[in-house]
Every structure is written in structure tokens, then in C-alpha cells.
Design a protein around this motif. Structure first.
Motif, PDB file in Angstrom:
ATOM      1  N   PHE A 345       0.850  -1.182   0.000  1.00 39.43           N
ATOM      2  CA  PHE A 345       0.000   0.000   0.000  1.00 39.43           C
ATOM      3  C   PHE A 345       0.889   1.238   0.000  1.00 39.43           C
ATOM      4  O   PHE A 345       1.377   1.686   1.019  1.00 39.43           O
ATOM      5  CB  PHE A 345      -0.926   0.012   1.220  1.00 39.43           C
ATOM      6  CG  PHE A 345      -1.945   1.109   1.149  1.00 39.43           C
ATOM      7  CD1 PHE A 345      -3.035   0.991   0.307  1.00 39.43           C
ATOM      8  CD2 PHE A 345      -1.811   2.255   1.895  1.00 39.43           C
ATOM      9  CE1 PHE A 345      -3.978   2.007   0.218  1.00 39.43           C
ATOM     10  CE2 PHE A 345      -2.748   3.281   1.811  1.00 39.43           C
ATOM     11  CZ  PHE A 345      -3.824   3.150   0.971  1.00 39.43           C
ATOM     12  N   SER A 346       1.126   1.752  -1.208  1.00 33.72           N
ATOM     13  CA  SER A 346       1.993   2.917  -1.350  1.00 33.72           C
ATOM     14  C   SER A 346       1.545   3.642  -2.598  1.00 33.72           C
ATOM     15  O   SER A 346       0.741   3.114  -3.368  1.00 33.72           O
ATOM     16  CB  SER A 346       3.440   2.462  -1.517  1.00 33.72           C
ATOM     17  OG  SER A 346       3.540   1.650  -2.668  1.00 33.72           O
ATOM     18  N   SER A 349       2.233   1.643  -5.727  1.00 31.25           N
ATOM     19  CA  SER A 349       1.276   0.574  -6.048  1.00 31.25           C
ATOM     20  C   SER A 349       0.029   1.134  -6.704  1.00 31.25           C
ATOM     21  O   SER A 349      -0.471   0.590  -7.695  1.00 31.25           O
ATOM     22  CB  SER A 349       0.850  -0.157  -4.785  1.00 31.25           C
ATOM     23  OG  SER A 349       1.953  -0.663  -4.143  1.00 31.25           O
ATOM     24  N   LEU A 350      -0.461   2.252  -6.134  1.00 33.40           N
ATOM     25  CA  LEU A 350      -1.683   2.822  -6.690  1.00 33.40           C
ATOM     26  C   LEU A 350      -1.451   3.304  -8.117  1.00 33.40           C
ATOM     27  O   LEU A 350      -2.295   3.120  -8.987  1.00 33.40           O
ATOM     28  CB  LEU A 350      -2.175   3.980  -5.813  1.00 33.40           C
ATOM     29  CG  LEU A 350      -2.705   3.573  -4.444  1.00 33.40           C
ATOM     30  CD1 LEU A 350      -3.311   4.762  -3.734  1.00 33.40           C
ATOM     31  CD2 LEU A 350      -3.748   2.480  -4.580  1.00 33.40           C
ATOM     32  N   LEU A 351      -0.278   3.906  -8.355  1.00 38.25           N
ATOM     33  CA  LEU A 351       0.003   4.370  -9.714  1.00 38.25           C
ATOM     34  C   LEU A 351       0.190   3.184 -10.651  1.00 38.25           C
ATOM     35  O   LEU A 351      -0.117   3.273 -11.846  1.00 38.25           O
ATOM     36  CB  LEU A 351       1.230   5.286  -9.722  1.00 38.25           C
ATOM     37  CG  LEU A 351       0.935   6.682  -9.174  1.00 38.25           C
ATOM     38  CD1 LEU A 351       2.208   7.474  -8.967  1.00 38.25           C
ATOM     39  CD2 LEU A 351       0.005   7.447 -10.107  1.00 38.25           C
ATOM     40  N   LEU A 352       0.684   2.080 -10.094  1.00 44.31           N
ATOM     41  CA  LEU A 352       0.808   0.869 -10.909  1.00 44.31           C
ATOM     42  C   LEU A 352      -0.575   0.381 -11.330  1.00 44.31           C
ATOM     43  O   LEU A 352      -0.805   0.030 -12.495  1.00 44.31           O
ATOM     44  CB  LEU A 352       1.535  -0.221 -10.117  1.00 44.31           C
ATOM     45  CG  LEU A 352       1.795  -1.517 -10.879  1.00 44.31           C
ATOM     46  CD1 LEU A 352       2.696  -1.258 -12.071  1.00 44.31           C
ATOM     47  CD2 LEU A 352       2.420  -2.561  -9.972  1.00 44.31           C
ATOM     48  N   GLN A 415       5.637   3.401   1.443  1.00 43.79           N
ATOM     49  CA  GLN A 415       4.762   2.588   2.278  1.00 43.79           C
ATOM     50  C   GLN A 415       3.856   3.510   3.067  1.00 43.79           C
ATOM     51  O   GLN A 415       4.280   4.544   3.563  1.00 43.79           O
ATOM     52  CB  GLN A 415       5.602   1.734   3.242  1.00 43.79           C
ATOM     53  CG  GLN A 415       4.803   0.853   4.165  1.00 43.79           C
ATOM     54  CD  GLN A 415       4.135  -0.303   3.417  1.00 43.79           C
ATOM     55  OE1 GLN A 415       4.798  -1.064   2.730  1.00 43.79           O
ATOM     56  NE2 GLN A 415       2.824  -0.406   3.520  1.00 43.79           N
ATOM     57  N   ASP A 416       2.603   3.147   3.149  1.00 44.10           N
ATOM     58  CA  ASP A 416       1.678   3.925   3.973  1.00 44.10           C
ATOM     59  C   ASP A 416       0.769   2.956   4.713  1.00 44.10           C
ATOM     60  O   ASP A 416       0.745   1.754   4.415  1.00 44.10           O
ATOM     61  CB  ASP A 416       0.862   4.883   3.092  1.00 44.10           C
ATOM     62  CG  ASP A 416       0.360   6.076   3.905  1.00 44.10           C
ATOM     63  OD1 ASP A 416       0.305   5.973   5.142  1.00 44.10           O
ATOM     64  OD2 ASP A 416       0.044   7.109   3.296  1.00 44.10           O
ATOM     65  N   ASP A 417       0.019   3.493   5.672  1.00 47.03           N
ATOM     66  CA  ASP A 417      -0.869   2.666   6.470  1.00 47.03           C
ATOM     67  C   ASP A 417      -2.282   2.783   5.901  1.00 47.03           C
ATOM     68  O   ASP A 417      -2.871   3.859   5.903  1.00 47.03           O
ATOM     69  CB  ASP A 417      -0.818   3.174   7.925  1.00 47.03           C
ATOM     70  CG  ASP A 417      -1.779   2.391   8.806  1.00 47.03           C
ATOM     71  OD1 ASP A 417      -2.279   1.347   8.344  1.00 47.03           O
ATOM     72  OD2 ASP A 417      -2.019   2.837   9.931  1.00 47.03           O
TER      73      ASP A 417
END
Lengths: 661, 152
Positions: A345-346, A349-352, A415-417
Motif C-alpha cells: 500500500f503505497s 502501487s496505486l500508480l501501478l 509505504q503507507d498505512d
């Protein structure tokens, strides 16, 4: 004489482009400074020659030189001057010359705006651009020469297709081509970086403003094309999933993916291979678009008279471009390395996921566009793939993408929460869903509009994107507030940051427009005699009469229609049916009353009795709620791109590295 | 090792998503493609009964009529060998005219009349839709038509 000069300049440009390209690339590889030094003047010489050639063709149009075949086919002495100048790109040969002009224009820009680059890198970029231009020069000279003479010359031209005699012709192709061709610069950067093996953050930072610039033009070009089709074709639609529209939409989707992937490469050094592939595929898709339009393999609004040789020539060019780049990629990619690691969750990842969805969207459009060709080639039969296919397929791909637009900016790199992010965003998301449900339920209850789930979904996504963007702007402004007030802090935020949010809000506006117009537009085809009224969604149209009017090169039947709303007079509308002197084909000119919340639209079909055109007509009226938001959203996206491209860090670059020219 | 597992998980999720998308796409494609038939094929019963398809040829001269509502048109599409009656409610495109090429999309009703949802005529008067041109060509080649095919 002038056309011969134009032709000659074009012929001369070819060896200049080839020599500059080969010598610059070879010189950069061997470290020969003298050859590297050739890149800049060579590029300029090529640009100058193509420019002269283009001016010569324009001159032939302005002077009505009908001894030039292309001019005789595309123009006439009655044609207003502005359309004679724009008529240059009204047909196949001239529009290719425009394409070429834009390509050398971008190369010239790259020549002047790449001072920060090391000399060898600069030579490679210019070299690749020169070779691309050489390919197009060869294509123009061999298959599509606009300077061919007509012997004996014609006394009068056959006139430009009446459909093209519209301000849309003046704006749409140049913007679109600037976009298409602009991606050649990004492509050149990618190839140059692959050759040199320098796929790094610096490369990504150089590429970003260029990619943005091309993307801005492409966005505006597509939007103007859509708007033109809307008011000119008289069917009231804004997107038809026509093969040629798809041809421009695919590089747009791919270019959008590239923009986001470049951000990761610049900030975190990841996705390098992927970014290069996207740069290559975006340019290749632009070329594929050219192939689809030019070869006439697909039936479309834009199909020019067709010639198989041209299709084959572009196909060969396409294969060379893709093949060479992929070969280079296979050779170099293993050395590139993976770049920064990132957690599940980073932002990476979201841009991927963003990229995967956009590429999937490209794939579905590509499939729908090429499937008829494949089926035809297999000899199974002739098919067409209808708009419902694209609409069905697009909704499930776009919905998660739109949702992620709101989330992305809140998530940190690396990395994020996810729990903290979910807590933070629960309120805006809930607010968006509630607000989006209230409107359709309220409308269903009061005016009896049909309740549809898709409307709630579309509105919720639009509101979510807008709310999340505003929320993020405010949070960021508060976090970096310092001494001044909140507004001072907002104004201080960097332009790329504003650009991102303006573009995302543009997407929200676009989605709201598409949702509402798709669900609640109304249309009526009716038979009307003078004095008759018809009403649609509270708007009443009364046909006062139909009379004949004269234009510069056409005669028209002009209807006079009184528009009123809830019995209050609004304005008069004048839809026309035009008959151009040069052609047997009539042209419908719709009359539109545009507004912030709705457009109403009247067009004349045909007279019920051909012998009595002052009498009854078949008339079509439309009510289009929020339709202008579609193009407004595109303009906001382009504006966001402009803000991002004008960000400080791109402008300060030359001073920082301080490398002399 | 954990980071690597995470990447694997990510890749697996992406592949699953792609598979799902592919499934959606192909079923949508199957539902929304329309085959093309010439009037000769339609008369021979080759066209599907309850599925959208396209038909193309020339608009037979003298065949265009309007119904009383003023906006429903009836006309005949012919490939010079056979012909099919078409009914269309709506405003015909500017380039629609008798003796010219046309392509229509719709379904056959029980009486064998083609109910068109869309009528396409292209935006250049010298341009013949390739499907229409091919239908004429085919009718000519099989010898059922005595008329020469038009040059495309």
C-alpha cells in the motif's frame, strides 16, 4: 514556379534529415564531437526546408493555383481565405505535410529547450527526431506528394468538402497533430536514454514537461474534435467510438499512463522499463492512428479517398519504429535495474494500478477497433463493433480508476498505512455518496425522472474526486501554513501540485457531464409546419417559418425557431440546411442554445414535400443537460497539464546544471 | 523475503484482474458485434433472425417514401440482384439519397422488413461505404446481376 520550390525544398529536406540523424547518432556513440555538433544546425536546416515547403503549398492555396492537383481538388476561388489557408490540411497530402511541419517544429523546440542535456544525449534526441522526420518525408515524397501538377491546369477548383468549411477545421487538426507528433519527443528521449543506458531520474525529469505538452495538445485536440462533431454532424452526439476517434483516444490513454508512470520514475526511480515501454507505445499508437486514418482500412467519418500503397507504407514505418525500439529495449532493459522498492500500500502501487487500468483500457479500445480488420482478414465475414461494446467495457475499467484518483494523492511513497488513509477518507467518501444519491432520488420524486443506479455511481465518483482534491489541497495548505493565512498558503503551493488537482477536478467535471447527459438527454424527431410547436423537457420550440438565404458559396434553407421555457420567450434559433454550389450534398447546420446547465439543439432534417421547402419539415430537437461540462472538463484537464508543465523545477533546470550551449 | 512476497501478491492480483477484464471484454464484444450481409444473403435466409446486423447496397431509385408521421422513412436497399425493404424512424443523414450507397444497422422483423436503428451514409459524396461496394461487386461476380459494379 512556387510549387516547384516547395517540392524541391521537401526533396532536399530528406537527405538533410537522414544525414543529420545518422551522423548525430553515430557521432554520439563514437564520441565524435564534430558529428555531434552537426545535430543542431542539421535539425534547423531540415526544419527550415520543411517550413519553406509548407509555405509554398499555402501560397498555392491563397493564390488559387489550380494547376496544382491537390489545390484543384481541395479548394476553389469562392472559398473564403481562412478556409483556403486551413484547406491545406483538409486532405490527405496536405495534412501529412502539416504533420511533418509539426514534427520539425517539435524538433526545433527540442533543439532550443534542451540546453541542460549533455551534448551526446541532445544529439541522440535530435538524431532520433530527424530519422522520424525522414521516414515521414519519404512517405510524403513517394506516396503523397502535394505538389504534383495538373496539366493542363483547371480553371476552377473542386472546392473543399463543405463539411470541413467550419472553424473546427482551423483548430482541430493542428491541435490534434501537435499532440500526436509531440509524443515523438518523448519517444526520442526514451530511445536516446536506452541507447546511452542512462535511464534515470534526470531522464524522467526531462521527459515530463514534453510529455505534458503533447498530452495537453492531444486533450484539447480531441475535445475540439468532439465538440465539432457535436454541432456539425447534426446528430447531437459527442463521441461515436468511430475508429478514428479511437485512434486519437488510444495515444491519449497511453499518454496519460505515461504521465503517471514518469512521476514514479522521477521521484522514486522505479518503473523505468515500464515507462520506456509506455513512451514507445504512445508514439506507436499515434502512428497507428495515422495508419488507420490514411490507409482507409476502416470505414469512418474521416476516411479520405483511399490508396492501399499509403497504408502499406505507414505499416512498414510502424513496424520499423516498433521493431527497432523493442529490439533496443530487449538489448538494454536487463541493465536498467529495478529502482526503489515499495510496499503493497503505497503511492507506487496505486500508480501501478492506474497504469494497468489505463493500459487495459487501451487494449479494449484497440481490440474493438481492430477486431473488424482481423475478422475480415481471416475471411470469416465483415463485422462492425458498435458503441455499446465500448460503453459496456469502459464502465467497469474506469470506475475503479476514478475511485483511485481521489485516493492517490493522500498516500505516501514507499509505504503507507491503509487503515489511517481509510479513516481519513471515510468522511469525504460518505459525503460524496450521500450527495450523489440525494439528487437522483429528489429528481425522481419531484419531476419523475427515472432513477438509475449508473447516475448515482457516476455522480458519486465525480463528487468524490472533486471533494478529495479540495480536501487534499486544504490539508496540504494547512500543513505548510507558516505565518500567513490559509489562502496565502494555498497560493504558495507549487504549480505541479495545483496542476494535478485542477486536472483531476477536470476529470470530475467530465464524468458528471457524461453521466447526466447520457442518462437524461431527450430527443424528438417530428414533422413540423410553420406555426407548429414541440416541447422537450420544459423547453418549447415553435417553428415560425423557413426561408431561403444566400451564403458566400452556398444557398440555404433557414428555419426560424422560437425557443421558450415555461411559456417565457428565451431566444430565436436559426437552424440551416445548406446546399453548397460545388457539391450535390446538403449540409445540416444545427442551431444550439448553449448553457451552463443544458444545451438545446435544433436541426432541420428535410422538407416533407421536396417541392415545397417553405412548408413542412422533419425537425430534430434535443435537450442535453450538462453536455458542456464534457468539454469544460477537458479544458480543465488541459489547464492542469499547463500548470504542471510550467512548474518551477522544469524552468530552473538550465541554471542548476549550468551547462553552456 | 517479505517484500518479494508482496510483489508476487501484487503481480498475482494484477493477473487475476486482467483475466477478469479479458473475460468481460470478450463477452461484451460477442454481444455487440454486428455481421454484415448483402441483400442477396438476406433473401437467401443467411441473416440472423433476432440479432442486430448490417445490410448495405444502393438505395433503389424511386423507393424512398415517408409515412404519415413525416419522420418514418421506407426505402429499398438493393445489391442489383436482390433487394430488401427497410423501415427507419428518424432523420436520414445528409448524404442519404436515391441511387447512392448506404449501410443500415438493425434487425429483420417477421414480415422480412429490415427495421433499421441506424442509417449510415458517409461524409463525402464520392465515397461509397466499402461494405456496400463489396455487396455490389459480389452480386456482379456471381453473375446474378447484369449491371456493372460501380468503381469504388
Amino acid at each position: 514556379m512556387i510549387p516547384e520550390i516547395g517540392h524541391f525544398a521537401l526533396i532536399l529536406a530528406l537527405p538533410v534529415a537522414v544525414c543529420t540523424g545518422v551522423l548525430a547518432l553515430w557521432g554520439a556513440q563514437q564520441g565524435r564531437l564534430a558529428w555531434i555538433a552537426l545535430a543542431k544546425p542539421g535539425t534547423l536546416a531540415m526544419a527550415l526546408l520543411v517550413g519553406v515547403s509548407y509555405l509554398c503549398l499555402t501560397w498555392a492555396f491563397i493564390q488559387n493555383d489550380f494547376s496544382v492537383q491537390y489545390v484543384a481538388r481541395q479548394s476553389s476561388s469562392l472559398l473564403p481565405l481562412v478556409y483556403r489557408v486551413a484547406g491545406v490540411w483538409g486532405g490527405h497530402e496536405g495534412s501529412l505535410l502539416l504533420w511533418l511541419l509539426m514534427l520539425v517544429g517539435w524538433a526545433t523546440l527540442a533543439r532550443f529547450c534542451s540546453r541542460a542535456l549533455p551534448g551526446a544525449m541532445q544529439a541522440r534526441v535530435l538524431g532520433v527526431l530527424c530519422l522520424a522526420a525522414a521516414g515521414f518525408l519519404l512517405f510524403v515524397l513517394l506516396t503523397s506528394n502535394p505538389f504534383l501538377r495538373l496539366i493542363p491546369g483547371a480553371a476552377e477548383g473542386r472546392e473543399l468538402n463543405p463539411m470541413l468549411q467550419d472553424p473546427g477545421l482551423v483548430i482541430h487538426p493542428p491541435l490534434l497533430y501537435m499532440g500526436y507528433v509531440g509524443f515523438s519527443v518523448t519517444y526520442a528521449f526514451a530511445v536516446a536514454a536506452l541507447i546511452s543506458g542512462q535511464l534515470d531520474a534526470a531522464w524522467a525529469r526531462w521527459s515530463r514537461p514534453w510529455t505534458l505538452a503533447a498530452w495537453i495538445f492531444l486533450t484539447l485536440g480531441i475535445a475540439v474534435g468532439s465538440w465539432w462533431a457535436y454541432y456539425e454532424l447534426g446528430w447531437g452526439g459527442w463521441w461515436f467510438w468511430d475508429p478514428v476517434e479511437n485512434a486519437s483516444f488510444m495515444p491519449w490513454l497511453s499518454g496519460t499512463a505515461l504521465l503517471h508512470s514518469l512521476a514514479v520514475t522521477e521521484k522514486r526511480g522505479s518503473f523505468k522499463n515500464w515507462t520506456v515501454l509506455l513512451a514507445v507505445s504512445t508514439f506507436s499508437l499515434s502512428l497507428l492512428g495515422a495508419f488507420l486514418v490514411r490507409s482507409g482500412v476502416l470505414t469512418s467519418v474521416h476516411a479520405f479517398a483511399t490508396d492501399p500503397a499509403r497504408g502499406v507504407a505507414i505499416l512498414v514505418f510502424l513496424v520499423v519504429v516498433i521493431g527497432a525500439s523493442l529490439a533496443l529495449f530487449v538489448w538494454r532493459a536487463p541493465k536498467v535495474g529495478l529502482g526503489g522498492r515499495f510496499g503493497l500500500f503505497s503511492r507506487e502501487s496505486l500508480l501501478l494500478v492506474n497504469n494497468l487500468l489505463l493500459v487495459a483500457a487501451v487494449g479494449t479500445v484497440l481490440l474493438g477497433t481492430l477486431y473488424p480488420l482481423i475478422v475480415d482478414a481471416l475471411g470469416v465475414g465483415k463485422i462492425s463493433v458498435g458503441a455499446p461494446y465500448f460503453n459496456t467495457v469502459f464502465a467497469p475499467i474506469m470506475a475503479p480508476l476514478l475511485f483511485l484518483i481521489g485516493v492517490g494523492p493522500f498516500v505516501r511513497w514507499k509505504q503507507d498505512d491503509w487503515r489511517a488513509t481509510a479513516r481519513l477518507l471515510a468522511w469525504p467518501l460518505a459525503a460524496a455518496i450521500v450527495a450523489a444519491s440525494i439528487f437522483p432520488i429528489f429528481a425522481a420524486w419531484t419531476v419523475g425522472l427515472e432513477f438509475r443506479f449508473m447516475v448515482v455511481l457516476g455522480l458519486a465518483l465525480a463528487l468524490w474526486i472533486a471533494l478529495a482534491a479540495l480536501f487534499h489541497l486544504l490539508r496540504q495548505a494547512r500543513a505548510t501554513r507558516g505565518d500567513g493565512g490559509l489562502f496565502a498558503s494555498l497560493a504558495r503551493q507549487p504549480r505541479h501540485f495545483w496542476g494535478m488537482h485542477v486536472a483531476h477536478i477536470g476529470v470530475a467535471v467530465f464524468v458528471a457531464g457524461v453521466t447526466i447527459v447520457g442518462a437524461h438527454e431527450e430527443e424528438k424527431d417530428v414533422r413540423m409546419a410553420p406555426g407548429d410547436s414541440v416541447s422537450v423537457a420544459g423547453h418549447s420550440f415553435r417553428l415560425l417559418g423557413v426561408k431561403q438565404v444566400q451564403g458566400p458559396n452556398y444557398t440555404a434553407w433557414q428555419g426560424e425557431v422560437e425557443l421558450s421555457r415555461n411559456d417565457r420567450f428565451q431566444r430565436r434559433l436559426y437552424p440551416e440546411k445548406r446546399f453548397y454550389h460545388s457539391s450535390a450534398m446538403p449540409m445540416t447546420e444545427a442551431a444550439i442554445d448553449a448553457g451552463f446547465l443544458r444545451d438545446v439543439y435544433v436541426s432541420l432534417g428535410e422538407p416533407i414535400d421536396r417541392a415545397r421547402p417553405e412548408g413542412e419539415w422533419a425537425v430534430r430537437v434535443y435537450y442535453k443537460p450538462l453536455v458542456d461540462w464534457i468539454w469544460g472538463g477537458c479544458v480543465l484537464m488541459a489547464l492542469g497539464g499547463l500548470l504542471a508543465a510550467s512548474d518551477r523545477r522544469y524552468r530552473n533546470k538550465p541554471r542548476k546544471t549550468g551547462k553552456p550551449v | 523475503m517479505k517484500a518479494r512476497h508482496q510483489r508476487l501478491l501484487l503481480i498475482a492480483a494484477a493477473l487475476a484482474a486482467l483475466g477478469l477484464i479479458a473475460f468481460f471484454v470478450f463477452s461484451a464484444l460477442n454481444e455487440n458485434m454486428a455481421f454484415f450481409y448483402a441483400p442477396t444473403d438476406v433473401k437467401a435466409g443467411k441473416a440472423p433472425k433476432n440479432k442486430l446486423f448490417r445490410i448495405g447496397g444502393l438505395v433503389q431509385t424511386g423507393s424512398v417514401q415517408r409515412e404519415a408521421d413525416g419522420v418514418t422513412a421506407r426505402f429499398i436497399i438493393s445489391d442489383t440482384a436482390e433487394s430488401v425493404a427497410v423501415r427507419y424512424r428518424g432523420i436520414l443523414p445528409d448524404l442519404f439519397s436515391e441511387g447512392k450507397g448506404v449501410v443500415a444497422q438493425g434487425r429483420l422483423n417477421d414480415e422480412g422488413i429490415f427495421i433499421a436503428q441506424e442509417v449510415l451514409a458517409k461524409h463525402d459524396e464520392n465515397y461509397m461505404p466499402p461494405e456496400a461496394a463489396q455487396a455490389l461487386q459480389k452480386a456482379h461476380e456471381t453473375g446474378v446481376s447484369q449491371m456493372p459494379p460501380p468503381s469504388p
